[in-house]
Design a protein around this motif. Structure first.
Motif, PDB file in Angstrom:
ATOM      1  N   MET A  11     -15.248  33.181   9.972  1.00  0.00           N
ATOM      2  CA  MET A  11     -16.263  32.220   9.548  1.00  0.00           C
ATOM      3  C   MET A  11     -17.380  32.144  10.586  1.00  0.00           C
ATOM      4  O   MET A  11     -17.110  32.058  11.778  1.00  0.00           O
ATOM      5  N   HIS A  12     -18.600  32.185  10.122  1.00  0.00           N
ATOM      6  CA  HIS A  12     -19.715  32.000  11.041  1.00  0.00           C
ATOM      7  C   HIS A  12     -20.131  30.529  10.960  1.00  0.00           C
ATOM      8  O   HIS A  12     -20.366  29.995   9.883  1.00  0.00           O
ATOM      9  N   ILE A  13     -20.201  29.905  12.116  1.00  0.00           N
ATOM     10  CA  ILE A  13     -20.534  28.482  12.113  1.00  0.00           C
ATOM     11  C   ILE A  13     -22.052  28.321  12.088  1.00  0.00           C
ATOM     12  O   ILE A  13     -22.742  28.749  13.008  1.00  0.00           O
ATOM     13  N   SER A  14     -22.550  27.735  11.010  1.00  0.00           N
ATOM     14  CA  SER A  14     -24.006  27.583  10.905  1.00  0.00           C
ATOM     15  C   SER A  14     -24.361  26.097  10.857  1.00  0.00           C
ATOM     16  O   SER A  14     -23.545  25.264  10.471  1.00  0.00           O
ATOM     17  N   PRO A  15     -25.608  25.777  11.247  1.00  0.00           N
ATOM     18  CA  PRO A  15     -26.017  24.362  11.299  1.00  0.00           C
ATOM     19  C   PRO A  15     -25.980  23.689   9.939  1.00  0.00           C
ATOM     20  O   PRO A  15     -25.801  22.482   9.852  1.00  0.00           O
ATOM     21  N   SER A  16     -26.106  24.467   8.861  1.00  0.00           N
ATOM     22  CA  SER A  16     -26.229  23.844   7.549  1.00  0.00           C
ATOM     23  C   SER A  16     -24.877  23.602   6.891  1.00  0.00           C
ATOM     24  O   SER A  16     -24.798  22.936   5.861  1.00  0.00           O
ATOM     25  N   MET A  17     -23.787  24.150   7.463  1.00  0.00           N
ATOM     26  CA  MET A  17     -22.496  23.940   6.795  1.00  0.00           C
ATOM     27  C   MET A  17     -22.027  22.499   6.973  1.00  0.00           C
ATOM     28  O   MET A  17     -22.434  21.815   7.919  1.00  0.00           O
ATOM     29  N   LYS A  18     -21.169  22.072   6.072  1.00  0.00           N
ATOM     30  CA  LYS A  18     -20.689  20.689   6.151  1.00  0.00           C
ATOM     31  C   LYS A  18     -19.707  20.553   7.312  1.00  0.00           C
ATOM     32  O   LYS A  18     -18.847  21.413   7.510  1.00  0.00           O
ATOM     33  N   MET A  19     -19.834  19.454   8.039  1.00  0.00           N
ATOM     34  CA  MET A  19     -18.941  19.235   9.174  1.00  0.00           C
ATOM     35  C   MET A  19     -17.479  19.198   8.708  1.00  0.00           C
ATOM     36  O   MET A  19     -16.593  19.732   9.370  1.00  0.00           O
ATOM     37  N   LEU A  47     -23.078  24.118  18.887  1.00  0.00           N
ATOM     38  CA  LEU A  47     -22.787  25.409  18.254  1.00  0.00           C
ATOM     39  C   LEU A  47     -22.175  26.392  19.253  1.00  0.00           C
ATOM     40  O   LEU A  47     -21.216  27.093  18.939  1.00  0.00           O
ATOM     41  N   ASN A  48     -22.721  26.405  20.482  1.00  0.00           N
ATOM     42  CA  ASN A  48     -22.177  27.323  21.490  1.00  0.00           C
ATOM     43  C   ASN A  48     -20.715  27.038  21.789  1.00  0.00           C
ATOM     44  O   ASN A  48     -19.893  27.951  21.848  1.00  0.00           O
ATOM     45  N   LEU A  49     -20.415  25.755  21.955  1.00  0.00           N
ATOM     46  CA  LEU A  49     -19.024  25.385  22.247  1.00  0.00           C
ATOM     47  C   LEU A  49     -18.119  25.701  21.053  1.00  0.00           C
ATOM     48  O   LEU A  49     -17.081  26.339  21.196  1.00  0.00           O
ATOM     49  N   ALA A  50     -18.554  25.249  19.882  1.00  0.00           N
ATOM     50  CA  ALA A  50     -17.714  25.409  18.691  1.00  0.00           C
ATOM     51  C   ALA A  50     -17.486  26.888  18.368  1.00  0.00           C
ATOM     52  O   ALA A  50     -16.378  27.293  18.037  1.00  0.00           O
ATOM     53  N   ARG A  51     -18.527  27.702  18.519  1.00  0.00           N
ATOM     54  CA  ARG A  51     -18.368  29.123  18.214  1.00  0.00           C
ATOM     55  C   ARG A  51     -17.405  29.788  19.171  1.00  0.00           C
ATOM     56  O   ARG A  51     -16.609  30.632  18.800  1.00  0.00           O
ATOM     57  N   TRP A  52     -17.503  29.373  20.440  1.00  0.00           N
ATOM     58  CA  TRP A  52     -16.581  29.971  21.416  1.00  0.00           C
ATOM     59  C   TRP A  52     -15.132  29.584  21.100  1.00  0.00           C
ATOM     60  O   TRP A  52     -14.240  30.423  21.043  1.00  0.00           O
ATOM     61  N   TYR A  53     -14.907  28.297  20.852  1.00  0.00           N
ATOM     62  CA  TYR A  53     -13.551  27.849  20.533  1.00  0.00           C
ATOM     63  C   TYR A  53     -13.032  28.531  19.276  1.00  0.00           C
ATOM     64  O   TYR A  53     -11.860  28.835  19.165  1.00  0.00           O
ATOM     65  N   ARG A  59     -13.548  32.919  19.908  1.00  0.00           N
ATOM     66  CA  ARG A  59     -12.797  33.407  21.069  1.00  0.00           C
ATOM     67  C   ARG A  59     -13.211  34.806  21.446  1.00  0.00           C
ATOM     68  O   ARG A  59     -12.402  35.578  21.914  1.00  0.00           O
ATOM     69  N   ASP A  60     -14.434  35.139  21.161  1.00  0.00           N
ATOM     70  CA  ASP A  60     -14.778  36.534  21.361  1.00  0.00           C
ATOM     71  C   ASP A  60     -15.648  36.728  22.580  1.00  0.00           C
ATOM     72  O   ASP A  60     -15.242  37.335  23.551  1.00  0.00           O
ATOM     73  N   PHE A  61     -16.826  36.168  22.528  1.00  0.00           N
ATOM     74  CA  PHE A  61     -17.736  36.387  23.634  1.00  0.00           C
ATOM     75  C   PHE A  61     -17.994  35.043  24.284  1.00  0.00           C
ATOM     76  O   PHE A  61     -18.397  34.098  23.622  1.00  0.00           O
ATOM     77  N   PHE A  62     -17.741  34.958  25.565  1.00  0.00           N
ATOM     78  CA  PHE A  62     -17.900  33.667  26.220  1.00  0.00           C
ATOM     79  C   PHE A  62     -19.372  33.361  26.479  1.00  0.00           C
ATOM     80  O   PHE A  62     -20.058  34.128  27.151  1.00  0.00           O
ATOM     81  N   PRO A  63     -19.869  32.238  25.935  1.00  0.00           N
ATOM     82  CA  PRO A  63     -21.309  31.979  26.020  1.00  0.00           C
ATOM     83  C   PRO A  63     -21.717  31.380  27.365  1.00  0.00           C
ATOM     84  O   PRO A  63     -22.469  30.409  27.415  1.00  0.00           O
ATOM     85  N   GLY A  64     -21.213  31.932  28.446  1.00  0.00           N
ATOM     86  CA  GLY A  64     -21.459  31.386  29.776  1.00  0.00           C
ATOM     87  C   GLY A  64     -22.933  31.143  30.053  1.00  0.00           C
ATOM     88  O   GLY A  64     -23.361  30.019  30.322  1.00  0.00           O
ATOM     89  N   GLU A  65     -23.725  32.199  29.921  1.00  0.00           N
ATOM     90  CA  GLU A  65     -25.155  32.111  30.232  1.00  0.00           C
ATOM     91  C   GLU A  65     -25.853  31.076  29.359  1.00  0.00           C
ATOM     92  O   GLU A  65     -26.669  30.301  29.822  1.00  0.00           O
ATOM     93  N   THR A  66     -25.520  31.095  28.071  1.00  0.00           N
ATOM     94  CA  THR A  66     -26.184  30.197  27.132  1.00  0.00           C
ATOM     95  C   THR A  66     -25.840  28.746  27.441  1.00  0.00           C
ATOM     96  O   THR A  66     -26.697  27.870  27.378  1.00  0.00           O
TER      97      THR A  66
END
Lengths: 192, 245
Positions: B1-9, B52-58, B61-68
């Motif tokens: 699943m790709h987490i997008s801003p428009s999806m329902k929480m 989004l950065n936190l949620a996508r990482w959790y 679990r693929d690419f750690f968004p350290g820099e972002t």
């Protein structure tokens, strides 16, 4: 049975390898990482048996240090971004390799890893010497004190302790103490 | 699943309930109705990208968004880590302790093994608590002060003096491995103890210890790979802006 870590920056290559290894016999656990820091962290936490590492990744540690961070029987397979000659060594795979070629090379390493582990298998119980060292650790003696008491060098004590920790999967002194109590190596009265 | 801003929480949580931990730590209240991720974040005053950065990482679990993650104000991350701390101290740890106590009461083993485990776990609690205390009482206030003083034209003289004699790098060196003992506890339970009579309880303690271990692991990743590098960066900016004369 081996734990495999894929260290690869390219998303496509990483996902491809995850999918390939997911259907390969002998892989018990599979992790993938792309960022150098995450790779180092995963090595520490996951302790892979086989590391697939893209040769272009600049890790924050030197090659020697990388080897030191892997356990002694771990193997590294390098992922190369260019095509490889037909007779390339077994510890190199190329992003251009066919599925057969990749499976062949990876299975080779899995088998080698497995046969190496089998030889070690029957030594997983603590030796009487290790039990003795464990007893002293659990009683709260330092490495130096143990060395003096048992007439061996501190270096030997450290190497025994490493083996004890590896065999038991217990790192901390209090953890080792609990193990020693449960297994009757020391008694509750001894430490009170 | 790709987490997008428009999806329902609510859809987001339904498809991956582990993300509840992120929501809880950002103190996002429930009752989403049909609101989108974007709308909920706006309502709660949480930066959408940070979420989004936190949620996508959790989730991925693929690419750690350290820099972002480092590009957001450090106080957001501190706030997040603080609520994670209180989650451990107020909930997870007491719960595991309680379960070990329960196991102890049903333990029939000769060596009173559960009593040992309880003692071991209580040692862990005190180590854990002092680890967290250090961060809460010294490290986090320093970081917040640093970020705040960096914005000013003139830094607070007291802080300036402190900043010149201290760097977060010292903390990183002392950043003790808080997971080690927990991993030992897990391995002893899993490998060396025969389960006491109440099996369900035993399994549950193990599950909770695994969960806590994984969570602590994520926590350490955030601290060591985002928070500290970001603070090192802030320190550099600070010393550039307010050089010694």
């Amino acid at each position: 049975m081996a734990k495999v870590l894929i260290a690869e920056t390219s998303y496509l290559v990483r996902k491809g390898l995850v999918s390939l290894l997911g259907q390969t016999d002998g892989v018990t656990e599979l992790k993938a990482a792309g960022h150098p820091d995450t790779i180092i962290l995963t090595i520490k936490e996951f302790s892979p048996d086989i590391l697939l590492l893209n040769s272009t990744i600049q890790l924050p540690v030197s090659h020697d240090e990388l080897i030191a961070r892997l356990h002694e029987r771990a193997r590294i397979i390098y992922i190369i971004n260019t095509p490889l000659p037909e007779d390339s060594p077994a510890h190199q795979i190329s992003v251009f390799d066919t599925k057969n070629k990749l499976t062949e090379k990876i299975s080779h390493h899995l088998k080698q890893y497995e046969s190496a582990s089998e030889e070690k298998e029957d030594t997983e119980d603590l030796t009487p010497r290790e039990k003795l060292i464990l007893k002293h650790v659990a009683l709260g003696f330092t490495n130096k004190e143990i060395a003096t008491k048992l007439f061996i060098s501190a270096h030997t004590v450290i190497s025994h302790r490493k083996n004890i920790t590896r065999k038991l999967d217990i790192k901390t002194v209090s953890g080792l103490t609990v193990y020693a109590l449960i297994n009757g190596i020391i008694k509750m009265e001894d430490i009170q | 699943m790709h987490i997008s801003p428009s999806m329902k929480m609510s859809d987001l949580v339904q498809s991956d309930f582990e993300l509840l931990a992120v929501l809880q730590r950002l103190k996002i209240p429930f009752g989403f109705k049909d609101k989108s991720v974007k709308a909920v974040c706006e309502e709660q005053g949480i930066d959408l990208d940070f979420f989004l950065n936190l949620a996508r990482w959790y989730h991925e679990r693929d690419f750690f968004p350290g820099e972002t993650l480092m590009n957001h104000p450090v106080k957001w991350l501190v706030k997040y880590l603080r609520s994670t701390h209180s989650c451990y101290i107020d909930y997870h740890i007491p719960r595991i302790e309680h379960e070990i106590i329960q196991m102890e009461t049903v333990d029939q083993s000769e060596g009173h093994n559960m009593q040992l485990m309880l003692k071991f776990f209580r040692e862990y609690i005190s180590e854990f608590t002092s680890h967290i205390q250090l961060e809460e009482e010294q490290i986090f206030p320093y970081i917040l002060n640093l970020e705040e003083n960096l914005q000013r034209d003139q830094p607070d003289p007291g802080f300036l003096e402190k900043a010149r004699g201290y760097t977060i790098r010292d903390f990183l060196e002392d950043h003790s491995d808080i997971e080690e003992k927990l991993v030992d506890l897990r391995n002893i339970l899993l490998k060396y103890l025969a389960p006491p009579s109440d099996n369900c309880l035993f399994t549950n303690v193990l599950i909770e210890i695994f969960r806590l271990g994984n969570d602590l692991n994520d926590h350490t990743i955030l601290e060591e790979n985002v928070l500290i590098p970001q603070v090192i960066r802030l320190e550099e900016e600070f010393h550039k802006k307010f050089p010694r004369k």
